[in-house]
Design an enzyme around this catalytic site. Structure first.
Site, short mmCIF file in Angstrom:
data_model
loop_
_atom_site.label_atom_id
_atom_site.label_comp_id
_atom_site.label_asym_id
_atom_site.label_seq_id
_atom_site.Cartn_x
_atom_site.Cartn_y
_atom_site.Cartn_z
N TRP A 213 -20.52 14.02 62.75
CA TRP A 213 -21.08 15.18 63.08
C TRP A 213 -20.30 16.46 62.46
O TRP A 213 -20.64 17.63 62.38
CB TRP A 213 -21.19 15.43 64.59
CG TRP A 213 -19.67 15.02 65.17
CD1 TRP A 213 -19.12 13.96 65.51
CD2 TRP A 213 -18.33 15.64 65.02
NE1 TRP A 213 -18.05 13.72 65.93
CE2 TRP A 213 -17.45 15.07 65.60
CE3 TRP A 213 -18.21 17.12 64.71
CZ2 TRP A 213 -16.34 15.39 65.80
CZ3 TRP A 213 -16.94 17.66 64.82
CH2 TRP A 213 -15.74 16.70 65.43
N ASN A 214 -19.32 16.05 62.05
CA ASN A 214 -18.34 17.45 61.59
C ASN A 214 -18.95 18.23 60.59
O ASN A 214 -18.67 19.57 60.60
CB ASN A 214 -16.88 17.03 61.45
CG ASN A 214 -16.57 16.00 60.23
OD1 ASN A 214 -17.69 15.48 59.88
ND2 ASN A 214 -15.42 15.92 59.98
N LYS B 246 -27.62 6.29 60.03
CA LYS B 246 -27.62 6.48 61.49
C LYS B 246 -26.39 7.44 61.64
O LYS B 246 -25.34 7.58 61.28
CB LYS B 246 -26.82 5.22 62.06
CG LYS B 246 -26.41 5.49 63.74
CD LYS B 246 -25.13 5.35 64.05
CE LYS B 246 -24.74 5.54 65.43
NZ LYS B 246 -24.98 7.18 66.02
N HIS B 247 -27.13 8.75 62.18
CA HIS B 247 -26.12 9.89 62.15
C HIS B 247 -25.69 10.02 63.66
O HIS B 247 -25.99 9.15 64.41
CB HIS B 247 -27.04 11.31 61.97
CG HIS B 247 -26.28 12.25 61.24
ND1 HIS B 247 -24.83 12.42 61.37
CD2 HIS B 247 -26.87 13.39 60.46
CE1 HIS B 247 -24.49 13.66 60.70
NE2 HIS B 247 -25.54 14.03 60.02
N GLY C 291 -16.37 8.22 59.32
CA GLY C 291 -15.75 8.45 60.72
C GLY C 291 -14.44 8.03 61.27
O GLY C 291 -13.48 7.92 60.30
N SER C 292 -14.08 7.56 62.50
CA SER C 292 -12.95 6.94 62.87
C SER C 292 -12.66 5.78 62.39
O SER C 292 -13.37 4.91 61.85
CB SER C 292 -12.88 7.12 64.25
OG SER C 292 -13.90 6.17 64.82
N GLU D 64 -14.86 6.08 54.79
CA GLU D 64 -14.23 7.47 54.54
C GLU D 64 -13.53 7.64 56.06
O GLU D 64 -14.47 8.04 56.88
CB GLU D 64 -15.11 8.33 54.35
CG GLU D 64 -15.90 8.21 52.58
CD GLU D 64 -14.94 8.59 51.73
OE1 GLU D 64 -13.66 9.21 52.05
OE2 GLU D 64 -15.16 8.25 50.53
N CYS E 41 -11.31 15.77 58.39
CA CYS E 41 -10.78 14.73 58.13
C CYS E 41 -9.66 15.13 57.03
O CYS E 41 -8.46 14.47 57.26
CB CYS E 41 -11.40 13.57 57.45
SG CYS E 41 -12.51 14.16 55.90
N GLU F 83 -3.78 11.32 64.66
CA GLU F 83 -4.62 12.05 63.89
C GLU F 83 -5.12 13.20 65.08
O GLU F 83 -5.72 12.71 66.11
CB GLU F 83 -6.02 11.73 63.38
CG GLU F 83 -6.89 12.66 62.74
CD GLU F 83 -8.16 12.25 62.15
OE1 GLU F 83 -8.76 11.24 62.63
OE2 GLU F 83 -8.72 12.83 61.26
P1 NAP Z 1 -16.65 8.35 64.96
O1 NAP Z 1 -16.73 8.33 66.62
O2 NAP Z 1 -16.25 7.11 64.55
O3 NAP Z 1 -18.25 8.47 64.71
C1 NAP Z 1 -18.64 8.63 63.53
C2 NAP Z 1 -20.34 7.75 63.33
O4 NAP Z 1 -19.65 6.19 63.72
C3 NAP Z 1 -20.98 8.27 64.16
O5 NAP Z 1 -22.34 8.02 63.98
C4 NAP Z 1 -20.67 7.46 65.61
O6 NAP Z 1 -22.23 7.04 66.25
C5 NAP Z 1 -20.69 6.00 64.83
N1 NAP Z 1 -20.00 4.83 65.69
C6 NAP Z 1 -19.05 5.27 66.37
N2 NAP Z 1 -18.62 4.03 66.93
C7 NAP Z 1 -19.49 2.98 66.39
C8 NAP Z 1 -19.61 1.58 66.76
N3 NAP Z 1 -18.87 0.95 67.48
N4 NAP Z 1 -20.72 0.98 65.92
C9 NAP Z 1 -21.33 1.84 65.36
N5 NAP Z 1 -21.58 2.98 65.00
C10 NAP Z 1 -20.33 3.63 65.48
O7 NAP Z 1 -15.98 9.77 64.39
P2 NAP Z 1 -16.41 10.98 64.95
O8 NAP Z 1 -15.45 11.51 66.09
O9 NAP Z 1 -17.79 11.38 64.93
O10 NAP Z 1 -15.53 11.79 63.72
C11 NAP Z 1 -14.45 11.83 63.46
C12 NAP Z 1 -13.43 11.04 62.66
O11 NAP Z 1 -14.17 10.93 61.42
C13 NAP Z 1 -12.20 11.50 62.36
O12 NAP Z 1 -11.28 10.46 62.46
C14 NAP Z 1 -12.29 12.07 61.13
O13 NAP Z 1 -11.02 12.20 60.27
C15 NAP Z 1 -13.17 10.93 60.27
N6 NAP Z 1 -13.85 11.78 59.15
C16 NAP Z 1 -13.55 11.15 57.86
C17 NAP Z 1 -14.04 11.96 56.90
C18 NAP Z 1 -13.74 11.36 55.32
O14 NAP Z 1 -14.41 11.59 54.32
N7 NAP Z 1 -12.59 10.53 55.10
C19 NAP Z 1 -14.92 12.81 56.89
C20 NAP Z 1 -15.06 13.45 58.20
C21 NAP Z 1 -14.72 12.73 59.28
P3 NAP Z 1 -22.20 7.99 67.74
O15 NAP Z 1 -22.22 9.46 67.40
O16 NAP Z 1 -23.58 7.52 68.28
O17 NAP Z 1 -20.96 7.51 68.52
#
Ligand code: NAP
Length: 454
Positions: free
Chosen positions: A130-131, A154-155, A206-207, A228, A262, A359
């Protein structure tokens, strides 16, 4: 989490979305697969027309797209407009350059001819955060659509209106049904989609936790992934840095997107001789941020993306303080209805403190003082992450030497991390693998096919 828009500025739920049924998901998968069989044969010119039109619409209706970002995840409105602009620029960049990036390559062989051609691989699945609600999906969708793949996304569940707006945008731009599909699906359905034989590759931003689950599932199916993931970028200030400039850039690096990036500057590593002065000036700058409505251009401190994000950050700070850290400034939520967090600096973070390796996804800077350059490099590398980082020094050759020794995918000299369509983006270690953007980003999901004539 259910798909819904909750304005983080005031906590009001604005719209709820229902998840796809099994039958709806099947219809979308089938449509994407059918679309691929035609899209893969289209010319670069046809694909270019769609992406160029999408970029133009984003620019024409920038305020409409930007407002949705701010409404759903609280980004300051001018930064939302900036995100729309860079998303349009990425669409244009791949529209303009994909053909060249994917041009057949003739190999130098002793006998006959050998050519490596780039072919699409099929329907790809992206899981996105979402960020940066448009920028993240464009990084995945634009190169892959130009390569002849089709994408399903899947957003994140807290930005469903942005997800819908982008799908409509692609439709309006002339993409055939199934070329770009938004999915409101559960975690179980994410696993089903990864398992589906029609899906040929998976990308996640994501995470680490989500990355490990999605990559493992794809691995079981022998499907390629790009990841990523998170970061805890070092911001190294050497003793010969321009102090005021370093402070100014440090504030930008930590506070952009309310620290929810990130590649935000997260660990400030300052050589002893500048440490006190840096800390005093950094602190003075952070307390000057003014909370308010993120829709108002005058606001400088917006809410975090959600109440849950704020609670998580407050819990991390509590644990850090309990383990001996000190909040030099901030450390608390603001007494406002929304998800507002005080800009915070944590000092006295020992290696035994959980904060040392974590983080912090918000306006919380970890501050470390080190005796010299060597110690700065060692501390920067003592991290599970390897995404980006910065080095500040007036001696550019020295800064480059230091940058080369930091184990990350990206390093910036005298600037915090930034992004542009032509710069490769990605990390190593727990920050993931693969690259997005630049010529590298379009090569991740193509078949590099050898044609040999002897
Ligand atoms: P997140 O909780 O991992 O969510 C990212 C995506 O993954 C969302 O669409 C989420 O869906 C989905 N998701 C989460 N758990 C899942 C699972 N068990 N199975 C399938 N899909 C799953 O991360 P966030 O809190 O939104 O974002 C922050 C993280 O992303 C930070 O660690 C940040 O550093 C990292 N990030 C990295 C980059 C890069 O390019 N390296 C860029 C931006 C962010 P739901 O929303 O439905 O839970």
């Amino acid at each position: 989490m259910a798909y819904q828009t909750t304005n983080p500025y005031d906590g009001k739920v604005l719209e709820k979305f229902t998840e796809s049924t099994a039958a709806e998901l099947e219809t979308k998968l089938a449509r994407a697969a059918a679309c691929y069989s035609a899209w893969r044969t289209t010319s670069f010119t046809e694909r270019r027309t769609v992406l160029k039109r999408a970029a133009a619409i984003m620019r024409e209706r920038s305020d409409e797209f930007a407002t949705l970002i701010t409404l759903e995840m609280g980004k300051l409105i001018d930064q939302s407009r900036g995100e729309v602009a860079i998303s349009a620029a990425i669409l244009d960049y791949y529209a303009d350059n994909a053909e060249e990036f994917l041009a057949p390559q003739k190999l130098d062989v002793n006998k006959g001819e050998a050519i490596v051609e780039s072919h699409p691989v099929g329907v790809l699945f992206g899981v996105e955060p979402w960020n940066y609600p448009y920028y993240q999906i464009v990084r995945f969708a634009a190169p892959n659509l130009m390569a002849g793949n089709v994408v399903m996304v899947k957003h994140a569940s807290n930005v469903p209106q942005c997800a819908r707006a982008f799908e409509k945008l692609m439709e309006e731009a002339g993409a055939p049904a199934g070329a770009y599909t938004n999915l409101y699906i559960s975690k179980e359905q994410v696993a089903q989609v990864i398992d589906d034989p029609r899906i040929k590759g998976v990308a996640l931003t994501g995470s680490e936790a989500a990355g490990a689950i999605v990559a493992a599932r794809a691995g079981l199916n022998l499907k390629k992934t790009t990841m990523e993931l998170g970061g805890s970028d070092a911001f190294i200030v050497l003793e010969d840095a321009d102090l005021d400039e370093a402070v100014k850039q440090g504030v930008i690096g930590r506070m952009g997107n309310m620290g929810q990036a990130c590649t935000a500057s997260k660990r400030f590593i300052v050589v002893e001789s500048l440490a006190d002065q840096f800390l005093a000036k950094f602190k003075a700058a952070l307390v000057g941020f003014k909370p308010g409505n993120p829709m108002d251009s005058k606001t400088t401190l917006g809410p975090l993306s959600s109440q849950e994000a704020l609670d998580k950050l407050l819990d991390q700070i509590k644990r850090a303080l309990a383990a001996g850290a000190k909040a030099d400034v901030g450390g608390n939520r603001l007494d406002l209805p929304g998800a507002f967090m005080e800009p915070t600096i944590l000092t006295n973070i020992e290696k035994s403190n959980p904060a040392y390796y974590e983080e912090f996804f918000g306006p919380v800077a970890l501050f470390f003082r080190v005796p010299d350059e060597k110690a700065a490099i060692a501390l920067a590398n003592d991290s599970p992450f390897g995404l980006g980082g910065s080095v500040f020094s007036k001696d550019i050759e020295r800064a480059k030497r230091v940058a080369r020794q930091i184990d990350t995918g990206m390093m910036f000299i005298n600037k915090p991390n930034s992004t542009s369509p032509e710069l490769p983006f990605g990390g190593i270690k727990n920050s993931g693998y693969g690259r997005e953007l630049s010529s590298a980003g379009i090569q991740e999901f193509v078949n590099k096919k050898l044609i040999r004539i002897e």
